[in-house]
Write a protein that holds these residues in place. Sequence first.
Motif, mmCIF file in Angstrom:
data_model
loop_
_atom_site.group_PDB
_atom_site.id
_atom_site.type_symbol
_atom_site.label_atom_id
_atom_site.label_comp_id
_atom_site.label_asym_id
_atom_site.label_seq_id
_atom_site.Cartn_x
_atom_site.Cartn_y
_atom_site.Cartn_z
ATOM 1 N N PRO A 8 97.703 62.607 54.891
ATOM 2 C CA PRO A 8 96.997 61.341 54.054
ATOM 3 C C PRO A 8 97.799 59.871 54.475
ATOM 4 O O PRO A 8 97.263 58.975 54.757
ATOM 5 N N ARG A 9 99.151 60.256 54.661
ATOM 6 C CA ARG A 9 100.133 58.907 55.023
ATOM 7 C C ARG A 9 99.872 58.547 56.386
ATOM 8 O O ARG A 9 99.975 57.326 56.864
ATOM 9 N N THR A 10 99.634 59.725 57.244
ATOM 10 C CA THR A 10 99.390 59.232 58.781
ATOM 11 C C THR A 10 97.847 58.542 58.716
ATOM 12 O O THR A 10 97.679 57.579 59.601
ATOM 13 N N TRP A 11 97.009 58.972 58.000
ATOM 14 C CA TRP A 11 95.582 58.423 58.052
ATOM 15 C C TRP A 11 95.894 56.781 57.665
ATOM 16 O O TRP A 11 95.292 56.090 58.184
ATOM 17 N N THR A 12 96.475 56.472 56.598
ATOM 18 C CA THR A 12 96.853 55.333 56.146
ATOM 19 C C THR A 12 97.467 54.412 57.112
ATOM 20 O O THR A 12 97.107 53.279 57.229
ATOM 21 N N LEU A 13 98.427 54.972 57.749
ATOM 22 C CA LEU A 13 99.156 54.101 58.900
ATOM 23 C C LEU A 13 98.243 53.937 60.108
ATOM 24 O O LEU A 13 98.237 53.022 60.494
ATOM 25 N N ASN A 55 93.472 47.965 62.101
ATOM 26 C CA ASN A 55 93.309 46.746 61.585
ATOM 27 C C ASN A 55 94.048 45.567 62.089
ATOM 28 O O ASN A 55 93.478 44.307 62.332
ATOM 29 N N LYS A 69 95.010 53.530 60.013
ATOM 30 C CA LYS A 69 93.841 52.794 59.576
ATOM 31 C C LYS A 69 94.385 51.389 59.526
ATOM 32 O O LYS A 69 93.983 50.148 60.018
ATOM 33 N N GLU A 70 95.967 51.091 59.074
ATOM 34 C CA GLU A 70 96.499 49.705 59.033
ATOM 35 C C GLU A 70 96.775 49.314 60.563
ATOM 36 O O GLU A 70 96.572 48.213 60.834
ATOM 37 N N ASN A 123 101.854 44.473 58.807
ATOM 38 C CA ASN A 123 101.388 44.907 57.525
ATOM 39 C C ASN A 123 101.669 43.788 56.421
ATOM 40 O O ASN A 123 101.025 43.947 55.316
#
Length: 162
Positions: free
Chosen positions: A45-50, A56, A52-53, A94
């Motif tokens: 999940p943390r990899t997915w968030t990173l 962006n 996605k950011e 970020n």
Amino acid sequence: GAYLEVWSDMLGSVGVIAGALIIRFTGWDWVDTVIAVAIGLWVLPRTWTLLKESINVLLEATPAHVNPDEIQEAILGVEGAQSIHDLHIWSISNDKVSLTAHVVYDPRTYNIEVLGKIRKLLAEKFDIHHVTIQLEDLPCEQAAEQHTFSPIGKEDENDHQH
């Protein structure tokens, strides 16, 4: 990214050591697989968030926590600001948001004061410090592409053609 990498390495090291001790004293070889899957599920999940950011930032997308309509409304609330067009808000990291806009100001006001008020508003209310504002006493050609504008005291000629 670096923060996530350090935590992943630490968790992986602790997991490997714990797994080795459990296997050594119990003989349960399957513990190695369970620990590897647990580490993967923690990191995913943390990899997915990173990811996605990062996408962006690379696409220069408006950050999710920023509401362009709210910012536009706030700028229009500044004394001397008549209209705004060509508003762009994006993130270059970020925690660093950038903003550019064209603001048509009332020529009866002092444009440097209008600019100062807008910059202060963006910094204090929205935590946006990397700002480029183009002040215009009359809207440029990009404004015409976005909306119809009638200068102060003049009505749009189209309103009288009925």
